[in-house]
Design an enzyme around this catalytic site. Structure first.
Site, PDB file in Angstrom:
ATOM      1  N   HIS A  90      -5.365   4.468   4.602  1.00 33.70           N
ATOM      2  CA  HIS A  90      -4.764   3.700   5.702  1.00 33.70           C
ATOM      3  C   HIS A  90      -3.768   4.602   6.426  1.00 33.70           C
ATOM      4  CE1 HIS A  90      -3.033  -0.450   7.070  1.00 33.70           C
ATOM      5  NE2 HIS A  90      -2.783   0.488   7.976  1.00 33.70           N
ATOM      6  N   GLU A 126      -8.670   2.070   6.986  1.00 39.42           N
ATOM      7  CA  GLU A 126      -7.952   0.898   7.471  1.00 39.42           C
ATOM      8  C   GLU A 126      -6.931   1.303   8.523  1.00 39.42           C
ATOM      9  OE1 GLU A 126      -7.787  -1.672   3.285  1.00 39.42           O
ATOM     10  OE2 GLU A 126      -5.977  -0.681   4.042  1.00 39.42           O
ATOM     11  N   HIS A 182      -4.549  -6.535  -1.406  1.00 37.62           N
ATOM     12  CA  HIS A 182      -3.096  -6.599  -1.292  1.00 37.62           C
ATOM     13  C   HIS A 182      -2.507  -7.318  -2.500  1.00 37.62           C
ATOM     14  CE1 HIS A 182       0.294  -5.561   1.396  1.00 37.62           C
ATOM     15  NE2 HIS A 182       0.916  -6.428   0.623  1.00 37.62           N
TER      16      HIS A 182
END
Length: 237
Positions: free
Chosen positions: A43, A70, A190
């Site tokens: 990410h 991401e 997450h």
């Protein structure tokens, strides 16, 4: 079996804290795949505080499983993804000042914008996913963007599960059922960890992939990364 994609951002954070190339991000990506992981997630953020944009290029030839990038589709990110052409791009509505991802997309408010972004990535042959919360109207909105998958934002589940509240799984199950009915694949991530991942997986139908970074790397400090990767794989079977 639900696939495990290992987010290696925290490896980059550790490397950047001292400069140089220890730990070696590329080698870690090779190793976790050798240990059985089904994918690598990164990410990159605009300030490159952990994953650098160059890392995304360096990882491309060594990720032999699935490569998931991401990020917020600002122009720099979009150009990066279109150049690299990973297996999957996951769209996350991060502000530049956030410490970590803390919200999913409003797929109603931003539907027109998301349609354009999704179409651009899909036209390049890249599977697309939208980071999203469990509101069923937002799931319906996601389907209208043309996206391939959603990634359920699981922080609320993880917090409630830690308190012993297993009922917190219900909105995630409902969201997954609707998403499947609408033809969407289902990812999640997450704050999933070794304590909650098996319960989550067993209660979410058609869960294709989980992306886990912070917890997995933290657990590896005590248990070793090869061991931890295989512990996740066992729970995901």
């Amino acid at each position: 079996m639900t696939k495990l994609s290992v987010n290696i951002n925290k490896i980059a954070t550790l490397r950047n804290s001292r400069g140089g190339n220890v730990p070696n991000l590329v080698q870690v990506a090779k190793d976790v795949q050798d240990f059985g992981a089904n994918g690598i997630t990164i990410h990159p953020r605009p300030d490159e505080r952990h994953i650098r944009y160059q890392d995304a290029y360096d990882l491309k030839p060594v990720v032999t499983t699935e490569y998931n990038i991401e990020g917020n589709p600002i122009q720099k990110f979009t150009d990066l993804v279109l150049d690299i052409k990973p297996t999957q791009v996951t769209l996350v509505p991060d502000g530049e000042d956030v410490l970590t991802s803390n919200a999913g997309w409003d797929t109603i408010k931003h539907q027109s914008y998301l349609k354009e972004v999704v179409a651009e990535f899909k036209n390049a042959g890249i599977r697309t996913s939208i980071f999203i919360e469990t509101d069923l109207k937002l799931i319906e909105g996601a389907a209208k963007t043309g996206v391939d998958r959603i990634e359920l934002y699981t922080e609320d589940f993880a917090k409630e599960f830690e308190k012993g509240n297993k009922e917190a799984i219900k909105p995630y199950k409902e969201a997954a059922v609707l998403a499947h009915e609408l033809g969407l694949g289902i990812n999640a991530g997450h704050d999933l960890n070794l304590d909650n991942i098996e319960f989550f997986k067993n209660n979410i139908p058609n869960l294709a992939e989980v992306s886990i970074g912070h917890a997995l790397i933290s657990e590896s400090i005590y248990l070793g990364i090869e061991n931890v990767v295989n512990m996740y794989l066992h729970r995901l079977q």
